[in-house]
Design a protein around this motif. Structure first.
Motif, PDB file in Angstrom:
ATOM      1  N   PRO A  61       0.784  -1.314   0.010  1.00 19.95           N
ATOM      2  CA  PRO A  61      -0.056  -0.173   0.027  1.00 19.95           C
ATOM      3  C   PRO A  61       0.825   1.351   0.075  1.00 19.95           C
ATOM      4  O   PRO A  61       1.978   1.314   0.603  1.00 19.95           O
ATOM      5  CB  PRO A  61      -0.808   0.100   1.389  1.00 19.95           C
ATOM      6  N   PHE A  62       0.227   2.218  -0.395  1.00 18.43           N
ATOM      7  CA  PHE A  62       1.138   3.551  -0.708  1.00 18.43           C
ATOM      8  C   PHE A  62       1.200   3.990   0.557  1.00 18.43           C
ATOM      9  O   PHE A  62       0.247   4.297   1.265  1.00 18.43           O
ATOM     10  CB  PHE A  62       0.376   4.567  -1.442  1.00 18.43           C
ATOM     11  N   PRO A  63       2.392   4.411   1.129  1.00 16.57           N
ATOM     12  CA  PRO A  63       2.773   4.633   2.751  1.00 16.57           C
ATOM     13  C   PRO A  63       2.293   5.769   3.105  1.00 16.57           C
ATOM     14  O   PRO A  63       2.389   6.290   4.356  1.00 16.57           O
ATOM     15  CB  PRO A  63       4.218   4.328   2.760  1.00 16.57           C
ATOM     16  N   GLY A  64       1.890   7.070   1.991  1.00 22.65           N
ATOM     17  CA  GLY A  64       1.967   8.337   2.486  1.00 22.65           C
ATOM     18  C   GLY A  64       0.586   9.029   2.000  1.00 22.65           C
ATOM     19  O   GLY A  64      -0.168   8.238   1.753  1.00 22.65           O
ATOM     20  N   ALA A  65       0.588  10.224   1.473  1.00 20.21           N
ATOM     21  CA  ALA A  65      -0.418  10.767   1.264  1.00 20.21           C
ATOM     22  C   ALA A  65      -0.120  11.916   0.146  1.00 20.21           C
ATOM     23  O   ALA A  65       1.230  12.406  -0.025  1.00 20.21           O
ATOM     24  CB  ALA A  65      -1.363  11.631   2.201  1.00 20.21           C
ATOM     25  N   LEU A  66      -1.025  12.465  -0.855  1.00 20.72           N
ATOM     26  CA  LEU A  66      -0.599  13.309  -2.000  1.00 20.72           C
ATOM     27  C   LEU A  66      -1.008  14.634  -1.152  1.00 20.72           C
ATOM     28  O   LEU A  66      -2.253  14.766  -0.781  1.00 20.72           O
ATOM     29  CB  LEU A  66      -1.307  13.307  -3.093  1.00 20.72           C
ATOM     30  N   TRP A  67      -0.285  15.696  -1.057  1.00 21.95           N
ATOM     31  CA  TRP A  67      -0.785  16.941  -0.554  1.00 21.95           C
ATOM     32  C   TRP A  67      -1.107  17.951  -1.703  1.00 21.95           C
ATOM     33  O   TRP A  67      -0.070  18.326  -2.407  1.00 21.95           O
ATOM     34  CB  TRP A  67       0.467  17.278   0.415  1.00 21.95           C
ATOM     35  N   LEU A  68      -2.093  18.416  -1.660  1.00 25.99           N
ATOM     36  CA  LEU A  68      -2.488  19.179  -2.888  1.00 25.99           C
ATOM     37  C   LEU A  68      -3.073  20.390  -2.443  1.00 25.99           C
ATOM     38  O   LEU A  68      -4.185  20.561  -2.010  1.00 25.99           O
ATOM     39  CB  LEU A  68      -3.591  18.432  -3.871  1.00 25.99           C
ATOM     40  N   GLN A  69      -2.176  21.670  -2.818  1.00 26.60           N
ATOM     41  CA  GLN A  69      -2.654  22.811  -2.321  1.00 26.60           C
ATOM     42  C   GLN A  69      -3.727  23.737  -3.076  1.00 26.60           C
ATOM     43  O   GLN A  69      -3.576  23.568  -4.540  1.00 26.60           O
ATOM     44  CB  GLN A  69      -1.504  23.727  -2.129  1.00 26.60           C
ATOM     45  N   VAL A  70      -4.812  24.063  -2.870  1.00 24.97           N
ATOM     46  CA  VAL A  70      -5.957  24.852  -3.487  1.00 24.97           C
ATOM     47  C   VAL A  70      -5.887  26.061  -2.865  1.00 24.97           C
ATOM     48  O   VAL A  70      -5.602  26.597  -1.581  1.00 24.97           O
ATOM     49  CB  VAL A  70      -7.039  23.996  -3.374  1.00 24.97           C
ATOM     50  N   ARG A  71      -6.598  27.080  -3.630  1.00 28.31           N
ATOM     51  CA  ARG A  71      -6.813  28.306  -3.343  1.00 28.31           C
ATOM     52  C   ARG A  71      -8.002  28.585  -2.356  1.00 28.31           C
ATOM     53  O   ARG A  71      -7.807  29.417  -1.377  1.00 28.31           O
ATOM     54  CB  ARG A  71      -7.083  29.394  -4.422  1.00 28.31           C
ATOM     55  N   ASP A  72      -9.069  27.950  -2.684  1.00 24.73           N
ATOM     56  CA  ASP A  72     -10.436  27.994  -1.648  1.00 24.73           C
ATOM     57  C   ASP A  72     -10.857  26.380  -1.381  1.00 24.73           C
ATOM     58  O   ASP A  72     -11.266  25.825  -2.018  1.00 24.73           O
ATOM     59  CB  ASP A  72     -11.258  28.648  -2.531  1.00 24.73           C
ATOM     60  N   LEU A  73     -10.821  26.211  -0.283  1.00 21.91           N
ATOM     61  CA  LEU A  73     -10.854  24.717   0.054  1.00 21.91           C
ATOM     62  C   LEU A  73     -12.443  24.329  -0.026  1.00 21.91           C
ATOM     63  O   LEU A  73     -12.770  23.428  -0.360  1.00 21.91           O
ATOM     64  CB  LEU A  73     -10.182  24.338   1.323  1.00 21.91           C
ATOM     65  N   HIS A  74     -13.241  25.063   0.505  1.00 18.91           N
ATOM     66  CA  HIS A  74     -14.633  25.022   0.728  1.00 18.91           C
ATOM     67  C   HIS A  74     -15.220  24.883  -0.938  1.00 18.91           C
ATOM     68  O   HIS A  74     -16.082  24.101  -1.163  1.00 18.91           O
ATOM     69  CB  HIS A  74     -15.313  26.128   1.426  1.00 18.91           C
ATOM     70  N   ALA A  75     -14.715  25.780  -1.768  1.00 14.47           N
ATOM     71  CA  ALA A  75     -15.207  25.782  -3.068  1.00 14.47           C
ATOM     72  C   ALA A  75     -14.655  24.538  -3.729  1.00 14.47           C
ATOM     73  O   ALA A  75     -15.510  23.668  -4.503  1.00 14.47           O
ATOM     74  CB  ALA A  75     -14.572  26.864  -3.847  1.00 14.47           C
ATOM     75  N   THR A  76     -13.584  23.965  -3.435  1.00 21.52           N
ATOM     76  CA  THR A  76     -13.004  22.636  -3.881  1.00 21.52           C
ATOM     77  C   THR A  76     -13.753  21.373  -3.499  1.00 21.52           C
ATOM     78  O   THR A  76     -14.191  20.813  -4.215  1.00 21.52           O
ATOM     79  CB  THR A  76     -11.485  22.445  -3.456  1.00 21.52           C
ATOM     80  N   GLN A  77     -14.289  21.619  -2.266  1.00 23.70           N
ATOM     81  CA  GLN A  77     -14.849  20.513  -1.591  1.00 23.70           C
ATOM     82  C   GLN A  77     -16.138  20.330  -2.220  1.00 23.70           C
ATOM     83  O   GLN A  77     -16.574  19.361  -2.698  1.00 23.70           O
ATOM     84  CB  GLN A  77     -15.091  20.766  -0.114  1.00 23.70           C
ATOM     85  N   ASN A  78     -16.926  21.510  -2.400  1.00 24.20           N
ATOM     86  CA  ASN A  78     -18.091  21.648  -3.267  1.00 24.20           C
ATOM     87  C   ASN A  78     -17.958  21.100  -4.632  1.00 24.20           C
ATOM     88  O   ASN A  78     -18.801  20.321  -4.804  1.00 24.20           O
ATOM     89  CB  ASN A  78     -18.825  22.926  -3.317  1.00 24.20           C
ATOM     90  N   GLU A  79     -16.978  21.549  -5.227  1.00 27.97           N
ATOM     91  CA  GLU A  79     -16.820  21.035  -6.656  1.00 27.97           C
ATOM     92  C   GLU A  79     -16.445  19.576  -6.918  1.00 27.97           C
ATOM     93  O   GLU A  79     -17.150  18.851  -7.669  1.00 27.97           O
ATOM     94  CB  GLU A  79     -15.593  21.696  -7.225  1.00 27.97           C
ATOM     95  N   LEU A  80     -15.980  19.024  -6.066  1.00 29.61           N
ATOM     96  CA  LEU A  80     -15.758  17.577  -5.929  1.00 29.61           C
ATOM     97  C   LEU A  80     -17.062  16.875  -5.594  1.00 29.61           C
ATOM     98  O   LEU A  80     -17.218  15.983  -6.141  1.00 29.61           O
ATOM     99  CB  LEU A  80     -14.734  16.973  -4.856  1.00 29.61           C
ATOM    100  N   ARG A  81     -17.662  17.429  -4.612  1.00 31.81           N
ATOM    101  CA  ARG A  81     -19.067  16.582  -4.335  1.00 31.81           C
ATOM    102  C   ARG A  81     -20.005  16.623  -5.652  1.00 31.81           C
ATOM    103  O   ARG A  81     -20.506  15.914  -5.839  1.00 31.81           O
ATOM    104  CB  ARG A  81     -19.700  17.469  -3.259  1.00 31.81           C
ATOM    105  N   GLU A  82     -19.727  17.856  -6.451  1.00 33.19           N
ATOM    106  CA  GLU A  82     -20.742  17.904  -7.594  1.00 33.19           C
ATOM    107  C   GLU A  82     -20.437  16.903  -8.586  1.00 33.19           C
ATOM    108  O   GLU A  82     -21.148  16.565  -9.418  1.00 33.19           O
ATOM    109  CB  GLU A  82     -20.631  19.548  -7.988  1.00 33.19           C
ATOM    110  N   ARG A  83     -19.031  16.636  -8.545  1.00 30.15           N
ATOM    111  CA  ARG A  83     -18.524  15.428  -9.478  1.00 30.15           C
ATOM    112  C   ARG A  83     -18.788  14.236  -9.059  1.00 30.15           C
ATOM    113  O   ARG A  83     -18.177  13.444  -9.790  1.00 30.15           O
ATOM    114  CB  ARG A  83     -17.131  15.826  -9.842  1.00 30.15           C
TER     115      ARG A  83
END
Length: 128
Positions: A61-83
């Protein structure tokens, strides 16, 4: 030694499912495609999904995580949910001051979406 370039390479259990997740679900742009693989832009880095070599089910298993910086986390969360992307952990401010939200890819890799607040030390110029 001089490192000229780097990227994260995944060999997923289901190549097409992972391509759909990163391309359509997360919305990453394709940097290039080759027979047996797809490379995505991920900010200043690259994520390669390989359909060749040892499949993910045979790899540890992948032992770590991907760290992805975004400008607006709440907007990103909403966009991902919509997808149709499931949010593993809602956006919240961590004790270390960053806003973070977690998503898990089809092979169990944790993606940590991060927003750096204006008052965080990562935004300050610490040079004298």
């Amino acid at each position: 030694m001089e490192i000229l370039a780097s990227r994260v390479l995944f060999r997923p259990k289901d190549y097409q499912r992972s391509i759909a997740f990163y391309r359509d679900g997360i919305g990453l742009a394709i940097a290039r495609e080759y027979s047996g693989g797809t490379v995505f832009y991920a900010g200043q880095s690259l994520i390669e999904i390989a359909g060749h070599g040892a499949p993910g089910r045979d790899a540890p298993p992948f032992p770590g995580a991907l760290w992805l910086q975004v400008r607006d986390l709440h907007a990103t969360q909403n966009e991902l949910r919509e997808r149709g992307i499931d949010i593993a952990r809602e956006a919240l401010r961590e004790p270390w001051g960053l806003f973070e939200m977690h998503v898990v890819d089809p092979d169990g890799v944790m993606l940590i979406f991060v927003q750096v607040p204006e008052d965080h030390p990562l935004r300050r110029d610490l040079r004298d």
